[in-house]
Design a protein around this motif. Structure first.
Motif, mmCIF file in Angstrom:
data_model
loop_
_atom_site.group_PDB
_atom_site.id
_atom_site.type_symbol
_atom_site.label_atom_id
_atom_site.label_comp_id
_atom_site.label_asym_id
_atom_site.label_seq_id
_atom_site.Cartn_x
_atom_site.Cartn_y
_atom_site.Cartn_z
ATOM 1 N N CYS A 43 -89.386 -10.887 -115.349
ATOM 2 C CA CYS A 43 -90.494 -10.082 -114.516
ATOM 3 C C CYS A 43 -89.770 -8.912 -113.964
ATOM 4 C CB CYS A 43 -90.885 -10.970 -113.328
ATOM 5 S SG CYS A 43 -92.185 -12.001 -113.988
ATOM 6 N N PHE A 44 -88.502 -9.040 -113.614
ATOM 7 C CA PHE A 44 -87.565 -8.074 -112.983
ATOM 8 C C PHE A 44 -87.337 -6.850 -114.060
ATOM 9 C CE2 PHE A 44 -83.591 -5.955 -112.030
ATOM 10 C CZ PHE A 44 -83.842 -5.414 -110.809
ATOM 11 N N GLN A 45 -87.042 -7.319 -115.501
ATOM 12 C CA GLN A 45 -86.706 -6.474 -116.605
ATOM 13 C C GLN A 45 -88.242 -5.338 -116.597
ATOM 14 O OE1 GLN A 45 -83.926 -5.224 -117.677
ATOM 15 N NE2 GLN A 45 -82.925 -6.787 -116.132
ATOM 16 N N ARG A 46 -89.173 -6.312 -116.745
ATOM 17 C CA ARG A 46 -90.565 -5.454 -116.958
ATOM 18 C C ARG A 46 -90.844 -4.570 -115.819
ATOM 19 N NH1 ARG A 46 -92.028 -10.720 -118.892
ATOM 20 N NH2 ARG A 46 -92.805 -11.477 -117.090
ATOM 21 N N GLY A 47 -90.373 -4.891 -114.508
ATOM 22 C CA GLY A 47 -90.706 -4.160 -113.516
ATOM 23 C C GLY A 47 -89.623 -2.730 -113.534
ATOM 24 N N THR A 48 -88.589 -3.055 -114.005
ATOM 25 C CA THR A 48 -87.563 -1.896 -113.940
ATOM 26 C C THR A 48 -88.200 -0.768 -115.190
ATOM 27 O OG1 THR A 48 -86.283 -3.024 -115.470
ATOM 28 C CG2 THR A 48 -85.580 -2.945 -113.189
ATOM 29 N N VAL A 49 -88.767 -1.568 -116.262
ATOM 30 C CA VAL A 49 -89.230 -0.576 -117.247
ATOM 31 C C VAL A 49 -90.573 0.257 -116.872
ATOM 32 C CG1 VAL A 49 -90.635 -0.534 -119.463
ATOM 33 C CG2 VAL A 49 -88.577 -1.887 -119.323
ATOM 34 N N LEU A 60 -94.504 -2.719 -108.970
ATOM 35 C CA LEU A 60 -94.529 -3.290 -107.781
ATOM 36 C C LEU A 60 -95.161 -4.901 -108.079
ATOM 37 C CD1 LEU A 60 -94.014 -3.317 -104.667
ATOM 38 C CD2 LEU A 60 -96.200 -2.430 -104.754
ATOM 39 N N GLU A 61 -95.789 -5.242 -108.864
ATOM 40 C CA GLU A 61 -96.549 -6.462 -109.253
ATOM 41 C C GLU A 61 -95.459 -7.078 -109.841
ATOM 42 O OE1 GLU A 61 -99.524 -7.730 -112.841
ATOM 43 O OE2 GLU A 61 -100.176 -6.460 -111.517
ATOM 44 N N GLN A 62 -94.634 -6.724 -110.870
ATOM 45 C CA GLN A 62 -93.629 -7.344 -111.591
ATOM 46 C C GLN A 62 -92.545 -7.805 -110.448
ATOM 47 O OE1 GLN A 62 -93.543 -8.583 -114.547
ATOM 48 N NE2 GLN A 62 -95.962 -7.902 -114.864
ATOM 49 N N PHE A 63 -92.138 -6.917 -109.463
ATOM 50 C CA PHE A 63 -91.118 -7.138 -108.859
ATOM 51 C C PHE A 63 -91.387 -8.087 -107.716
ATOM 52 C CE2 PHE A 63 -89.478 -2.596 -109.603
ATOM 53 C CZ PHE A 63 -88.622 -2.830 -110.423
ATOM 54 N N LYS A 64 -92.672 -8.240 -107.379
ATOM 55 C CA LYS A 64 -93.069 -9.301 -106.342
ATOM 56 C C LYS A 64 -93.257 -10.570 -107.157
ATOM 57 C CE LYS A 64 -95.869 -6.314 -103.274
ATOM 58 N NZ LYS A 64 -97.362 -6.074 -102.708
ATOM 59 N N GLU A 65 -93.673 -10.756 -108.258
ATOM 60 C CA GLU A 65 -93.592 -11.675 -109.038
ATOM 61 C C GLU A 65 -92.054 -12.390 -109.356
ATOM 62 O OE1 GLU A 65 -95.062 -15.312 -111.200
ATOM 63 O OE2 GLU A 65 -95.858 -13.884 -109.475
ATOM 64 N N ALA A 66 -91.032 -11.721 -109.513
ATOM 65 C CA ALA A 66 -89.909 -11.947 -109.515
ATOM 66 C C ALA A 66 -89.302 -12.360 -108.241
ATOM 67 C CB ALA A 66 -88.966 -10.723 -110.087
ATOM 68 N N ARG A 67 -89.560 -11.862 -107.342
ATOM 69 C CA ARG A 67 -89.319 -12.223 -105.824
ATOM 70 C C ARG A 67 -90.037 -13.658 -105.642
ATOM 71 N NH1 ARG A 67 -86.190 -12.099 -101.518
ATOM 72 N NH2 ARG A 67 -87.437 -12.368 -99.487
ATOM 73 N N GLY A 74 -81.641 -10.674 -103.799
ATOM 74 C CA GLY A 74 -81.976 -9.651 -102.871
ATOM 75 C C GLY A 74 -82.523 -8.360 -103.634
ATOM 76 N N GLU A 75 -82.017 -8.241 -104.804
ATOM 77 C CA GLU A 75 -82.245 -7.146 -105.583
ATOM 78 C C GLU A 75 -83.715 -7.159 -105.891
ATOM 79 O OE1 GLU A 75 -80.014 -4.894 -109.292
ATOM 80 O OE2 GLU A 75 -80.201 -6.864 -109.483
ATOM 81 N N HIS A 76 -84.353 -8.212 -105.937
ATOM 82 C CA HIS A 76 -85.903 -8.109 -106.087
ATOM 83 C C HIS A 76 -86.508 -7.523 -105.155
ATOM 84 C CE1 HIS A 76 -85.203 -11.788 -109.190
ATOM 85 N NE2 HIS A 76 -84.712 -10.348 -109.750
ATOM 86 N N LEU A 77 -86.152 -7.854 -103.779
ATOM 87 C CA LEU A 77 -86.633 -7.327 -102.615
ATOM 88 C C LEU A 77 -86.475 -6.096 -102.652
ATOM 89 C CD1 LEU A 77 -88.362 -7.872 -100.053
ATOM 90 C CD2 LEU A 77 -86.073 -8.706 -98.802
ATOM 91 N N ALA A 78 -85.235 -5.572 -102.603
ATOM 92 C CA ALA A 78 -84.880 -4.177 -102.767
ATOM 93 C C ALA A 78 -85.694 -3.256 -103.558
ATOM 94 C CB ALA A 78 -83.369 -3.942 -103.229
ATOM 95 N N TRP A 79 -85.975 -3.717 -104.754
ATOM 96 C CA TRP A 79 -86.839 -2.886 -105.725
ATOM 97 C C TRP A 79 -88.260 -2.856 -105.287
ATOM 98 C CZ3 TRP A 79 -85.804 0.449 -109.444
ATOM 99 C CH2 TRP A 79 -84.509 0.658 -109.569
ATOM 100 N N ILE A 80 -88.746 -3.827 -104.706
ATOM 101 C CA ILE A 80 -90.288 -3.898 -104.090
ATOM 102 C C ILE A 80 -90.083 -2.670 -103.161
ATOM 103 C CG2 ILE A 80 -91.708 -5.006 -102.575
ATOM 104 C CD1 ILE A 80 -90.801 -7.706 -103.771
#
Length: 179
Positions: A43-49, A60-67, A74-80
């Motif tokens: 999910c995090f990788q899809r979010g960065t793409v 944002l949806e992908q980062f929230k799912e990763a979180r 912490g990196e997931h929350l930071a990217w949100i």
């Protein structure tokens, strides 16, 4: 046939068989946790793409799912927070305090992350807190000396400080006296 071959290969090798038997003994929670961590990374990788494509809602949806899947990262929350910061649809002035809070929380989870420190520095600059931004940039550069964005921002802050005469503000009479 492929599965039968794989099963035979595992069962025929003593080491592979014992490793397989050990994996069967693991509690179900450990397997679920590993699966969730792996899915969180996807999910995090899809979010960065999506972020790079400026598809902020999808990112944002992908980062929230990763979180959700891996809340200790912490990196997931930071990217949100950073996605919210960069999204032109978001009222930045209203969102900045929440963004700052999320970044501080993510730093508690991942204190040695240069990217989070850089995000925090940019947030401090948006809030007008330049001294705190410089501290965060220095921390980012201590962790990762070749962090290009942090180097660039530091250079801009220094250049602006030199242009302003080292931070001294001149009044109207000071300008007249120089002439």
């Amino acid at each position: 046939f492929l599965r039968i071959h794989d099963a035979y290969t595992v069962l025929a090798d003593a080491k592979a068989r014992s490793a397989y038997e050990e994996s069967l003994k693991q509690p179900a929670g450990a397997k679920d946790e590993a699966r969730d961590a792996l899915e969180a990374e996807f999910c995090f990788q899809r979010g960065t793409v999506a972020f790079r494509k400026k598809q902020f809602a999808k990112a944002l949806e992908q980062f929230k799912e990763a979180r959700r899947l891996s809340s200790r990262e912490g990196e997931h929350l930071a990217w949100i927070a950073w996605t919210t910061f960069c999204d032109p649809q978001v009222d930045k002035a209203a969102a900045l305090p929440q963004i700052k809070q999320m970044l501080l929380e993510s730093l508690e989870l991942s204190p040695k992350n240069a990217e989070i420190n850089y995000f925090l520095a940019e947030t401090y600059l948006a809030l007008g807190e330049e001294k705190r931004a410089v501290v965060a940039l220095n921390r980012a550069l201590e962790i990762k000396p070749d962090h290009v964005d942090a180097q660039r921002r530091m250079r801009l802050i220094r250049m602006r400080g030199e242009k302003d005469g080292g931070g001294k503000k001149e009044g109207l009479l000071d300008r007249w006296r120089k002439k």
